[in-house]
Design a protein around this motif. Structure first.
Motif: not given
Length: 157
Positions: A74-79, A85-89, A151-157
């Protein structure tokens, strides 16, 4: 303890903006208070960094991790950070991992929100491991599908 917490929160809300830097320096060793101050002065990227630090810190429970990851997003979206964006993904992927762990615990009737978040490898092991051996039908299928989702999520986390 609740009264002290309310007093501290009220003090943070009522501190004049000209003391921002001094207060930020004082609160730096206390990130659980720092993010509230950062939000109050509209330092959304700072609040996101602080909340992410709390989410990934060693002492956060599963429920606390979800709360801090959500606050960081939420903070990143408010910014003004775009949702692709990679951070939100990465935050979305981390939230997916916590949801998988919560759902797995619910299906098996074990664990709680107070549990520590599992790292991806341990989460896959939990999905595919001994706890699922006796599970029949849909529950077992969901466990296997969740293992692949890790496996699918860990690649992005």
């Amino acid at each position: 303890a609740g009264t002290i917490g309310r007093r501290v929160a009220q003090t943070l809300r009522n501190t004049p903006d000209e003391f921002y830097e001094e207060l930020e320096t004082c609160l730096a060793p206390h990130p659980s208070l720092l993010w509230m101050h950062q939000l109050r002065v509209e330092d959304y990227s700072g609040a996101a960094r602080t909340a992410l630090g709390l989410a990934h810190g060693g002492g956060a429970s599963l429920a606390q991790r979800v709360r801090f990851l959500s606050l960081a997003k939420l903070s990143l979206l408010a910014d003004g950070v775009p949702s692709a964006e990679t951070e939100i993904v990465a935050i979305d992927a981390a939230l997916d991992l916590t949801a998988i762990q919560t759902n797995l615990s619910t299906r098996r009737g074990s664990g709680s929100d107070a549990d520590a978040p599992l790292p991806p490898l341990r989460l896959v092991e939990a999905c595919l491991g001994d706890g699922a051996e006796g599970t029949a039908g849909t529950g077992r299928d969901d466990d296997v599908l969740d293992g692949f989702a890790v496996f699918a999520s860990a690649g992005s986390a």
